[in-house]
Design a protein around this motif. Structure first.
Motif, PDB file in Angstrom:
ATOM      1  N   TRP A 166       0.834  -1.202   0.000  1.00  0.00           N
ATOM      2  CA  TRP A 166       0.000   0.000   0.000  1.00  0.00           C
ATOM      3  C   TRP A 166       0.872   1.257   0.000  1.00  0.00           C
ATOM      4  O   TRP A 166       0.546   2.247  -0.649  1.00  0.00           O
ATOM      5  CB  TRP A 166      -0.901  -0.031   1.230  1.00  0.00           C
ATOM      6  CG  TRP A 166      -1.608   1.259   1.518  1.00  0.00           C
ATOM      7  CD1 TRP A 166      -2.778   1.697   0.975  1.00  0.00           C
ATOM      8  CD2 TRP A 166      -1.190   2.280   2.434  1.00  0.00           C
ATOM      9  NE1 TRP A 166      -3.127   2.936   1.486  1.00  0.00           N
ATOM     10  CE2 TRP A 166      -2.163   3.303   2.384  1.00  0.00           C
ATOM     11  CE3 TRP A 166      -0.093   2.417   3.288  1.00  0.00           C
ATOM     12  CZ2 TRP A 166      -2.064   4.461   3.161  1.00  0.00           C
ATOM     13  CZ3 TRP A 166       0.015   3.563   4.059  1.00  0.00           C
ATOM     14  CH2 TRP A 166      -0.970   4.572   3.990  1.00  0.00           C
ATOM     15  N   GLY A 167       1.982   1.214   0.715  1.00  0.00           N
ATOM     16  CA  GLY A 167       2.851   2.385   0.799  1.00  0.00           C
ATOM     17  C   GLY A 167       3.449   2.794  -0.524  1.00  0.00           C
ATOM     18  O   GLY A 167       3.808   3.962  -0.720  1.00  0.00           O
ATOM     19  N   ALA A 168       3.568   1.849  -1.458  1.00  0.00           N
ATOM     20  CA  ALA A 168       4.130   2.143  -2.774  1.00  0.00           C
ATOM     21  C   ALA A 168       3.054   2.476  -3.808  1.00  0.00           C
ATOM     22  O   ALA A 168       3.372   2.672  -4.984  1.00  0.00           O
ATOM     23  CB  ALA A 168       4.967   0.966  -3.261  1.00  0.00           C
ATOM     24  N   GLU A 169       1.817   2.549  -3.369  1.00  0.00           N
ATOM     25  CA  GLU A 169       0.749   3.004  -4.268  1.00  0.00           C
ATOM     26  C   GLU A 169       0.719   4.525  -4.285  1.00  0.00           C
ATOM     27  O   GLU A 169       1.153   5.191  -3.335  1.00  0.00           O
ATOM     28  CB  GLU A 169      -0.597   2.463  -3.789  1.00  0.00           C
ATOM     29  CG  GLU A 169      -0.717   0.954  -3.897  1.00  0.00           C
ATOM     30  CD  GLU A 169      -2.025   0.430  -3.330  1.00  0.00           C
ATOM     31  OE1 GLU A 169      -2.878   1.265  -2.923  1.00  0.00           O
ATOM     32  OE2 GLU A 169      -2.213  -0.793  -3.283  1.00  0.00           O
ATOM     33  N   TRP A 170       0.179   5.082  -5.364  1.00  0.00           N
ATOM     34  CA  TRP A 170       0.048   6.536  -5.438  1.00  0.00           C
ATOM     35  C   TRP A 170      -0.944   7.012  -4.392  1.00  0.00           C
ATOM     36  O   TRP A 170      -1.991   6.384  -4.188  1.00  0.00           O
ATOM     37  CB  TRP A 170      -0.442   6.983  -6.814  1.00  0.00           C
ATOM     38  CG  TRP A 170       0.314   6.469  -7.990  1.00  0.00           C
ATOM     39  CD1 TRP A 170      -0.200   5.796  -9.051  1.00  0.00           C
ATOM     40  CD2 TRP A 170       1.718   6.576  -8.235  1.00  0.00           C
ATOM     41  NE1 TRP A 170       0.789   5.479  -9.944  1.00  0.00           N
ATOM     42  CE2 TRP A 170       1.981   5.950  -9.470  1.00  0.00           C
ATOM     43  CE3 TRP A 170       2.782   7.147  -7.528  1.00  0.00           C
ATOM     44  CZ2 TRP A 170       3.256   5.876 -10.012  1.00  0.00           C
ATOM     45  CZ3 TRP A 170       4.064   7.072  -8.069  1.00  0.00           C
ATOM     46  CH2 TRP A 170       4.289   6.447  -9.287  1.00  0.00           C
ATOM     47  N   PHE A 171      -0.641   8.119  -3.752  1.00  0.00           N
ATOM     48  CA  PHE A 171      -1.644   8.766  -2.918  1.00  0.00           C
ATOM     49  C   PHE A 171      -2.831   9.087  -3.828  1.00  0.00           C
ATOM     50  O   PHE A 171      -2.653   9.659  -4.901  1.00  0.00           O
ATOM     51  CB  PHE A 171      -1.068  10.044  -2.298  1.00  0.00           C
ATOM     52  CG  PHE A 171      -1.961  10.711  -1.306  1.00  0.00           C
ATOM     53  CD1 PHE A 171      -2.012  10.262   0.007  1.00  0.00           C
ATOM     54  CD2 PHE A 171      -2.771  11.781  -1.682  1.00  0.00           C
ATOM     55  CE1 PHE A 171      -2.837  10.882   0.930  1.00  0.00           C
ATOM     56  CE2 PHE A 171      -3.601  12.394  -0.768  1.00  0.00           C
ATOM     57  CZ  PHE A 171      -3.642  11.935   0.543  1.00  0.00           C
ATOM     58  N   PRO A 172      -4.046   8.700  -3.449  1.00  0.00           N
ATOM     59  CA  PRO A 172      -5.166   8.735  -4.401  1.00  0.00           C
ATOM     60  C   PRO A 172      -5.386  10.061  -5.119  1.00  0.00           C
ATOM     61  O   PRO A 172      -5.701  10.073  -6.315  1.00  0.00           O
ATOM     62  CB  PRO A 172      -6.371   8.375  -3.519  1.00  0.00           C
ATOM     63  CG  PRO A 172      -5.795   7.514  -2.441  1.00  0.00           C
ATOM     64  CD  PRO A 172      -4.437   8.086  -2.155  1.00  0.00           C
ATOM     65  N   ASP A 173      -5.206  11.175  -4.418  1.00  0.00           N
ATOM     66  CA  ASP A 173      -5.439  12.476  -5.049  1.00  0.00           C
ATOM     67  C   ASP A 173      -4.425  12.807  -6.131  1.00  0.00           C
ATOM     68  O   ASP A 173      -4.651  13.723  -6.929  1.00  0.00           O
ATOM     69  CB  ASP A 173      -5.407  13.583  -4.000  1.00  0.00           C
ATOM     70  CG  ASP A 173      -6.577  13.517  -3.041  1.00  0.00           C
ATOM     71  OD1 ASP A 173      -7.429  12.618  -3.187  1.00  0.00           O
ATOM     72  OD2 ASP A 173      -6.644  14.353  -2.119  1.00  0.00           O
ATOM     73  N   PHE A 174      -3.299  12.088  -6.151  1.00  0.00           N
ATOM     74  CA  PHE A 174      -2.212  12.458  -7.039  1.00  0.00           C
ATOM     75  C   PHE A 174      -1.838  11.360  -8.029  1.00  0.00           C
ATOM     76  O   PHE A 174      -0.765  11.385  -8.627  1.00  0.00           O
ATOM     77  CB  PHE A 174      -0.981  12.858  -6.211  1.00  0.00           C
ATOM     78  CG  PHE A 174      -1.295  13.894  -5.162  1.00  0.00           C
ATOM     79  CD1 PHE A 174      -2.009  15.036  -5.481  1.00  0.00           C
ATOM     80  CD2 PHE A 174      -0.909  13.707  -3.844  1.00  0.00           C
ATOM     81  CE1 PHE A 174      -2.318  15.987  -4.515  1.00  0.00           C
ATOM     82  CE2 PHE A 174      -1.209  14.647  -2.866  1.00  0.00           C
ATOM     83  CZ  PHE A 174      -1.921  15.797  -3.203  1.00  0.00           C
ATOM     84  N   ALA A 175      -2.722  10.416  -8.216  1.00  0.00           N
ATOM     85  CA  ALA A 175      -2.458   9.363  -9.195  1.00  0.00           C
ATOM     86  C   ALA A 175      -2.408   9.959 -10.597  1.00  0.00           C
ATOM     87  O   ALA A 175      -3.179  10.869 -10.929  1.00  0.00           O
ATOM     88  CB  ALA A 175      -3.550   8.300  -9.120  1.00  0.00           C
ATOM     89  N   PRO A 176      -1.501   9.484 -11.436  1.00  0.00           N
ATOM     90  CA  PRO A 176      -1.407  10.036 -12.792  1.00  0.00           C
ATOM     91  C   PRO A 176      -2.664   9.764 -13.606  1.00  0.00           C
ATOM     92  O   PRO A 176      -3.297   8.725 -13.474  1.00  0.00           O
ATOM     93  CB  PRO A 176      -0.194   9.305 -13.385  1.00  0.00           C
ATOM     94  CG  PRO A 176      -0.033   8.079 -12.552  1.00  0.00           C
ATOM     95  CD  PRO A 176      -0.505   8.431 -11.182  1.00  0.00           C
ATOM     96  N   GLN A 177      -2.991  10.722 -14.437  1.00  0.00           N
ATOM     97  CA  GLN A 177      -4.113  10.585 -15.342  1.00  0.00           C
ATOM     98  C   GLN A 177      -3.631  10.060 -16.688  1.00  0.00           C
ATOM     99  O   GLN A 177      -2.431  10.026 -16.969  1.00  0.00           O
ATOM    100  CB  GLN A 177      -4.820  11.934 -15.512  1.00  0.00           C
ATOM    101  CG  GLN A 177      -5.461  12.451 -14.237  1.00  0.00           C
ATOM    102  CD  GLN A 177      -6.238  13.740 -14.449  1.00  0.00           C
ATOM    103  OE1 GLN A 177      -6.198  14.355 -15.521  1.00  0.00           O
ATOM    104  NE2 GLN A 177      -6.948  14.167 -13.414  1.00  0.00           N
ATOM    105  N   VAL A 178      -4.573   9.656 -17.514  1.00  0.00           N
ATOM    106  CA  VAL A 178      -4.237   9.153 -18.847  1.00  0.00           C
ATOM    107  C   VAL A 178      -3.437  10.216 -19.597  1.00  0.00           C
ATOM    108  O   VAL A 178      -3.805  11.391 -19.618  1.00  0.00           O
ATOM    109  CB  VAL A 178      -5.514   8.799 -19.630  1.00  0.00           C
ATOM    110  CG1 VAL A 178      -5.167   8.413 -21.062  1.00  0.00           C
ATOM    111  CG2 VAL A 178      -6.258   7.662 -18.936  1.00  0.00           C
ATOM    112  N   GLY A 179      -2.343   9.801 -20.178  1.00  0.00           N
ATOM    113  CA  GLY A 179      -1.508  10.714 -20.943  1.00  0.00           C
ATOM    114  C   GLY A 179      -0.366  11.319 -20.147  1.00  0.00           C
ATOM    115  O   GLY A 179       0.554  11.896 -20.740  1.00  0.00           O
TER     116      GLY A 179
END
Length: 213
Positions: free
Chosen positions: A98-111
């Protein structure tokens, strides 16, 4: 040069360094390290604002992630740094965790581009960041994320050495102490960064460019 001239979206990239749960989420392994400074400056809100403004303005967005720990890391290395060994002991950003997942608000978007992981502090060293920026015709980089006096500073210094125009956002980052933040932005930053702004200043500059002023 006016601030508004700095941020032509066709030539500017936002580099978001290490937006991992381990850094930014309650329960993250490194959150206690930066919590005091981060909470004091409203880090999460500043990161949300900077990222949203960059996306709205059409800047290139690059995620610049640290290496995700795996069993056996550094065991055969001749001279890993104390920083690397400490991260390995605590299994920071452990692959698949879980610690290596993106913080939800800052996950990359398509592109948006996720760069190859960096092993040390610099997002450029032994990664494809420079290649990808040049292929996107980027000349100006704006750095946000963690930590101000390690990965942000090292990435910014490397960018400057490679010929990029470098902007630091002083309140869209954090560190383990106020002294470290001061060093990053008042002592070391001015030796390599072309601009050191608040998030609000950056957003105003983007707005001004968009209005042609």
């Amino acid at each position: 040069m006016s601030q508004s001239a700095f941020y032509d979206p066709t030539r500017t990239a936002l580099l978001f360094v290490d937006p991992y749960n381990d850094f930014l989420a309650e329960g993250g392994k490194l959150w206690p390290l930066v919590q005091e400074v981060a909470s004091g400056i409203g880090l999460h809100d500043k990161l949300r604002s900077a990222l949203a403004a960059a996306r709205t303005a059409g800047l290139h967005v690059f995620i610049v992630p640290h290496h995700q720990w795996q069993a056996g890391d550094f065991e055969t290395w001749d001279h890993p740094t104390p920083y690397q060994l400490g991260a390995a002991r605590h299994q920071v950003f452990a692959k698949g965790s879980w610690g290596a997942e993106w913080f939800p608000d800052f996950a990359p978007q398509v592109g948006e581009i996720v760069v190859k992981e960096h092993w040390g502090a610099s997002g450029f060293a032994n990664t494809d960041l420079d290649l990808l920026l040049k292929q996107c015709k980027v000349t100006h980089v704006v750095l946000i994320g963690l930590i101000a006096n390690t990965c942000i500073e090292a990435t910014g210094r490397f960018a400057s050495e490679l010929g990029y125009h470098v902007t630091l956002l002083r309140d869209a980052t954090a560190a383990a102490s106020h002294e470290a933040m001061h060093s990053a932005h008042e002592v070391n930053g001015p030796t390599f960064a072309h601009a050191i702004l608040t998030t609000s200043d950056f957003i105003e500059a983007l707005d001004a460019f968009g209005k042609g002023t």
